[in-house]
Each structure stands twice: as structure tokens, then as C-alpha cells.
Design an enzyme around this catalytic site. Structure first.
Site, PDB file in Angstrom:
ATOM      1  N   SER A 129      43.229  -9.085 -33.479  1.00 21.18           N
ATOM      2  CA  SER A 129      43.452  -7.955 -34.367  1.00 21.18           C
ATOM      3  C   SER A 129      44.503  -7.528 -34.114  1.00 21.18           C
ATOM      4  CB  SER A 129      42.047  -7.162 -34.851  1.00 21.18           C
ATOM      5  OG  SER A 129      41.236  -7.771 -35.965  1.00 21.18           O
ATOM      6  N   GLN A 360      17.124   6.693 -47.433  1.00 17.20           N
ATOM      7  CA  GLN A 360      16.679   7.281 -49.004  1.00 17.20           C
ATOM      8  C   GLN A 360      15.254   7.702 -48.550  1.00 17.20           C
ATOM      9  OE1 GLN A 360      18.837   8.349 -51.453  1.00 17.20           O
ATOM     10  NE2 GLN A 360      17.177   9.132 -52.576  1.00 17.20           N
ATOM     11  N   GLU A 387      35.302  -8.930 -37.825  1.00 22.51           N
ATOM     12  CA  GLU A 387      35.103 -10.655 -37.575  1.00 22.51           C
ATOM     13  C   GLU A 387      34.841 -11.414 -39.987  1.00 22.51           C
ATOM     14  OE1 GLU A 387      33.047 -12.890 -34.266  1.00 22.51           O
ATOM     15  OE2 GLU A 387      32.425 -11.288 -34.045  1.00 22.51           O
TER      16      GLU A 387
END
Length: 407
Positions: A129, A360, A387
């Protein structure tokens, strides 16, 4: 190898062994290293001492003809903690890069150096990247130029969001050799330890996976020998010639460097996300059985019981997707419907959904650092991003099932 859901004795032993390490070593250390935001070298060294971190163990995992051992180990380790899990398994992405493009001699020379030894463990980095090239790997700007008189390559550019970037013993760098060919004009290179011109940028402070080091990598006229081109010059020249003629690759060819590595790794990344999802679900289930509200355990409330039932169902379904894709990849079956992307897509989104639901279920307690589900929630999000984002996975699947080049 025929596909089977019946685990072998070796695979069951592996699952028990890694789970024991995750429960006894990783989980107790998880909160500390998340808070410190540092590479957990003592945990890595402990894993190396027992044989979990190293060339031999990864070779055994890769060597399983069913393709399942690597997924089993990742699910259990990331069940322990994703940040420490990535600190341990981040090296395997660089190893996958060497495996997908390198020669047998290059594997033998460089893979052991990715790990070091139990007295002085090392890590490795896979550098793809860039600041302006994340999901679009065809847009890489890092360049590799060859000097035939010296049999030497020069790498120049910047890599972004690199796991173990700058602290790695071995960096595997994907660079463009012929920019006109896009992704087909790329190759992967080994940057040996101590090579001048490679520097890591500041460590990036992240939402999750904080025990895993992430940084930019700068390549300023980094010179490496010709032998550091993964696959060798002859293979590269042949591939570039086919690309210039408009041929995507010979039958059975692995394709260009970055995507070949991601193809190998997607089921494994899915297994990591599945480990997070399972950990969050199990913690929420146990808490719901113990927590009493309005005179009864909250698990007896249909809204909570049904949510947990859905999570367990999704966990079982996603595991089957991962195992199928892993078996296909290991046995050279074509992902004709984007099965690798299916596994990564569903696992990543399940990790987010399961950890959010766990927060939650715990309510205010889940929002505090007194319980690990808030850390799982933070860790999970990256699995819909790195990815290949969820959107990219859907694009891969859509192209596979339609046979069309959907933009």
C-alpha cells in the site's frame, strides 16, 4: 486432497495447543499491550520458544494438504487477542509474498530470516500500500530500475500502513518495473536487513490492533542485488513480454505480485476476523447467562437470546466459507466465484457485527475497558478495510460470477 469437515488428530491437537497458548499467554497480556501500543516482544519470544512462531511451525501450517491448519491456528490465536495475534502473524504475510513469487532457493534463504530465533526473534513486513494506492494496487508509484552492469536493482518510493514497517528484519517490497503495464508490470523484491536507504516513518496510532506495529516505509534509492528479485530476472522478463503482447499469463501462472499474495492470504485474514467474532460472541453469551436484570438472567430475554443465536449461526457459516476457500487455494482450485473474497468479506463484517452486539449485550459495562469487548470492537473494524475493503471484495465476487469487467 478430498475435502472433509472431519478434522484429523493432528489438526485437533493443533487447535488445542494454539488455544491453550491464546488462553494462557495471549489473553492475560492483551490489555497491557493494547494500552502500551507497543510490539509485544516478550509474547513473541514465548511463542518462539514453544515453536509456535518460526519458520518450521509456519512451514507445517502451510504444508497441510487440506489447507485448514493455518486457518485453525489463526482463529484460535486471534480469539486470544487480535493485536497480539497480528504481532505474531503479521510476518506470515511477508512469507506469503516470498512463497507466491520466490524460487525454492529464495524461500530457503529469506523465510528463516523473517523470524529470527527464540533467543532473538525477528519480524518481517510486506510493503504494498501507498499513500495514493490502497485497494488500487495498479496505481503503485514505487519504482524499481535495473542496472545490468552491476546486476543491481534500485527501489524508490513510499509505502503506507505497513505492518512491521521499519522494525522488520526483512521487508518484501512490491514495486513497478514497467508502469505502462499497470499491475502486470510489478514485481516483488527482498530488502535485506540493514540495507541503506530504507527507513520507517513514525508509528501510526490506531483505533485497534494497537499491539501490532504499523508505519510508513520510505525507500530512498535502496539498492539490492539482482538475486533479491523474487522469482528471478528470467521469469520477470518472460512475464513482462507476455503482458506487452496482451497475454495475461500462462496457464497456472500466479499473476502479479501483490494480488497473488492477497489471494493466498484472504482465507487466513478471514480466519483472524472469525477469531475476533467468536471471542466476542462467547464473552457475550457467558455474560448474558450471569447478568441478572428484572429478576432473571438477561439471556432469557428473547431479544438477546435470538441475537446470540444469529451470531452463532453466522460464525458456523463463515467458518465453512473460510475452510472451503482455504482448501481450494491449497489444492489449486480456481476461485471461480471469488470464494477467497467471499470468506474475507463475510468474516470481516461478522467480526464488526459480533463485537458491536457484544458491547450492546453488556450495555454500559461493554463500553468500559473493564471488559475486553470494547477492544474487540476496535480491533474488528480493520477487517472490513485492509487487504481489500468490503467494497473491493464485492467487486471481485461480482466480476467472478458475471464474467464481466465491472468498473
Amino acid at each position: 486432497m478430498p475435502f472433509s469437515l472431519e478434522l484429523t488428530e493432528e489438526q485437533r491437537d493443533l487447535r488445542e495447543w494454539v488455544h491453550g497458548f491464546a488462553a494462557g499467554v495471549v489473553r492475560p497480556a492483551a490489555a497491557e499491550w493494547d494500552e502500551r501500543e507497543e510490539t509485544p516482544w516478550p509474547v513473541i519470544q514465548e511463542a518462539a520458544k514453544i515453536g509456535l512462531y518460526g519458520f518450521e511451525s509456519l512451514a507445517d501450517l502451510f504444508g497441510d494438504p487440506s489447507g485448514l491448519s493455518l486457518q485453525i491456528a489463526n482463529e484460535e490465536l486471534f480469539w486470544g487477542d487480535a493485536g497480539i495475534g497480528m504481532a505474531l502473524f503479521g510476518t506470515s504475510l511477508a512469507v506469503a509474498g516470498i512463497f507466491s513469487a520466490g524460487t525454492p532457493d529464495q524461500l530457503a534463504e529469506w523465510v528463516p530470516q523473517c523470524f529470527g530465533d527464540e533467543d532473538e526473534p525477528k519480524v518481517a513486513a510486506f510493503c504494498v500500500s501507498e499513500p495514493e494506492a490502497g485497494s488500487d494496487v495498479s496505481a503503485l508509484r514505487t519504482r524499481a530500475t535495473y542496472d545490468a552492469t552491476r546486476d543491481e536493482w534500485t527501489l524508490s518510493g513510499q509505502k503506507a500502513w505497513i505492518t512491521n514497517g521499519g522494525i522488520a528484519n526483512v521487508h518484501v517490497v512490491v514495486a513497478s518495473v514497467d508502469p505502462a503495464l499497470g499491475s502486470r508490470g510489478q514485481a516483488a523484491f527482498i530488502v535485506p536487513p540493514g540495507t541503506r536507504g530504507l527507513e520507517g516513518g513514525r508509528k501510526i496510532r490506531k483505533l485497534g490492533l494497537r499491539a501490532s506495529h504499523t508505519a510508513d516505509v520510505f525507500l530512498d534509492d535502496v539498492r539490492v542485488p539482482g538475486s533479491c528479485l523474487l522469482g528471478g530476472r528470467e521469469r520477470l522478463d518472460a512475464r513482462l513480454a507476455r503482458a506487452r503482447e496482451g497475454v495475461r499469463g500462462a496457464p497456472g501462472a500466479r499473476g502479479q505480485a501483490a494480488m497473488a499474495t492477497f489471494e493466498v492470504s484472504r482465507p487466513t485474514v478471514g480466519a483472524q476476523a472469525l477469531g475476533i467474532a467468536r471471542a466476542a460472541y462467547e464473552y457475550a453469551l457467558e455474560y448474558a447467562g450471569d447478568r441478572v436484570a428484572f429478576g432473571r438472567p438477561i439471556v432469557e430475554n428473547q431479544s438477546i437470546a435470538f441475537a446470540l443465536a444469529d451470531l452463532r449461526t453466522d460464525i458456523e457459516a463463515v467458518r465453512l466459507l473460510i475452510w472451503q476457500a482455504a482448501w481450494m487455494a491449497r489444492n489449486d482450485k480456481v476461485f471461480d466465484a471469488g470464494q477467497g473474497s467471499m470468506a474475507k468479506l463475510r468474516a470481516g463484517e461478522l467480526a464488526v457485527a459480533a463485537s458491536e452486539k457484544a458491547v450492546q449485550v453488556l450495555g454500559g459495562a461493554g463500553y468500559s475497558r473493564e471488559h475486553p469487548v470494547e477492544r474487540m470492537y476496535r480491533d474488528a473494524k480493520i477487517y472490513t478495510i485492509f487487504e481489500g475493503t468490503s467494497e473491493i471484495q464485492r467487486l471481485v465476487i461480482a466480476r467472478a460470477i458475471s464474467g464481466r469487467q465491472i468498473p
